[in-house]
Design an enzyme around this catalytic site. Structure first.
Site, PDB file in Angstrom:
ATOM      1  CG  ASP A 127      40.807  39.643  59.109  1.00 33.67           C
ATOM      2  OD1 ASP A 127      40.595  40.646  59.816  1.00 33.67           O
ATOM      3  OD2 ASP A 127      41.013  39.709  57.886  1.00 33.67           O
ATOM      4  CG  MET A 169      41.211  46.027  59.295  1.00 35.80           C
ATOM      5  SD  MET A 169      42.860  45.582  58.729  1.00 35.80           S
ATOM      6  CE  MET A 169      43.288  47.083  57.832  1.00 35.80           C
ATOM      7  CG  HIS A 271      46.439  49.570  56.609  1.00 38.66           C
ATOM      8  ND1 HIS A 271      45.327  50.094  55.993  1.00 38.66           N
ATOM      9  CD2 HIS A 271      46.834  48.521  55.846  1.00 38.66           C
ATOM     10  CE1 HIS A 271      45.076  49.408  54.886  1.00 38.66           C
ATOM     11  NE2 HIS A 271      45.966  48.458  54.778  1.00 38.66           N
TER      12      HIS A 271
END
Length: 341
Positions: A127, A169, A271
């Site tokens: 991230d 994500m 993922h």
């Protein structure tokens, strides 16, 4: 010196490169002995270890994931957990810990350092939201994976005249969505930092179709509509109290179809962004972090995290990296609720 090494939180490409660098330099140049703790903080909490020498780190540089395993175990969420960690480190003869992880893993490391445990931190998260470092390893690989997916979706979107949504994500920080969306030529990028106007998104979609092109929308999992509640599915809490998110892309597709009459489909990368081999940049950065981390341990410079500042690796207090998240700000990319490229 006998040093424990652990990898906590979500896995990401580059973890093995750090482990390799720490062990090869630490054992080969400084004569340290290393112990691998399995599955993040569960290792020292439950005294689960594995051998970690030169033989164990051969050939792992290009491998994704982590040979040590990982978990979201939080010793501070377990009754008596902190004392168990301290006692197990003492019993195993561990002089210091090198903790490789993101906000939560290094947050535990910070608190343990305050309780007298010798800790060095290495910043890891796809991230890129850890403070005090320009980049974390794993981020570049995740962005490239997302960008390649966007590249492929452009052609199928044009062929079927659909609006295609890519959910990536990013719970609180939209770095992956921003970088991958810009690099992939997305038409709309929705970030957690800026609540978005559904009306504006639909207007962009219709404008794109009017120009005889199909729109690509990139949305971070934590993005929220303007004036509304989080539209994602609440999948419960993890050990650190974080909400597990998912579903914003599917919700958005439904709203676009309802409001514009255009067909919309969602691709959730999930993922996939974490898996596979690391990019050259992440291998280099992870290796440099590992080399500097073992130097910090050799210098007994406890309570520090190695960080990238420009092109230099520096040491910063662990607390500086974990007190707040690094998020996308208007000063960096202009104040906008929707990025339009």
């Amino acid at each position: 010196m006998r040093i424990g090494v652990l990898t906590g939180g979500g896995d990401c490409p580059g973890l093995n490169a750090v482990i390799r660098a720490v062990v090869r330099k630490g054992a080969g140049m400084h004569g340290h002995e290393f112990v691998g703790f399995r599955d993040g903080w569960r290792g020292p909490l439950e005294s689960i270890t594995m051998p970690l020498g030169i033989a164990e780190v051969r050939g792992i540089l290009p491998r994704g994931g982590t040979i040590l395993g990982s978990s979201r175990t939080n010793p501070f969420g377990v009754e008596g957990g902190v004392q168990k960690v301290v006692d197990n480190l003492h019993t195993l003869g561990i002089d210091a810990l090198i903790a490789i992880g993101g906000e939560d893993t290094l947050g535990v490391a910070t608190k343990l350092h305050e309780r007298g445990v010798n800790v060095i931190g290495v910043p890891k998260t796809i991230d890129n939201d850890l403070n005090a470092t320009d980049y974390t390893f794993g981020f570049d690989t995740a962005v490239n994976i997302a960008m390649e997916a966007i590249d492929r979706l452009h052609t199928t979107a044009e062929s079927h005249h659909r609006a295609l949504i890519v959910e990536v994500m990013g719970r609180h920080a939209g770095w992956i969505a921003l970088h991958a969306g810009m690099a992939g030529g997305a038409n709309v990028i929705l970030l957690p930092e800026f609540p978005f106007s559904l009306e504006r998104v639909c207007a962009y979609v219709e404008s794109r179709f009017q120009a005889h092109y199909a729109p690509i929308i990139v949305v971070a999992e934590g993005a929220t509509p303007d004036g509304g509640e989080n539209a994602t599915v609440d999948k419960g809490l993890d050990a650190f109290g974080h909400v597990r998110l998912g579903g914003i892309g599917e919700w958005l597709a439904g709203e676009i179809e309802k409001r514009t009459g255009k067909e919309a489909r969602t691709t959730v990368l999930g993922h996939i962004q974490r898996g596979g081999t690391p990019t050259a940049f992440d291998r280099m950065l992870a290796t440099r972090f590992g080399l500097h981390a073992v130097d910090a341990a050799t210098d007994h410079d406890w309570g520090k995290m190695v960080a990238l500042r420009g092109t230099d690796i520096v040491r910063v207090p662990l607390a500086d990296a974990t007190t707040q998240l690094k998020v996308v700000t208007p000063e960096l990319y202009g104040e906008a609720e929707v990025f339009f490229g």
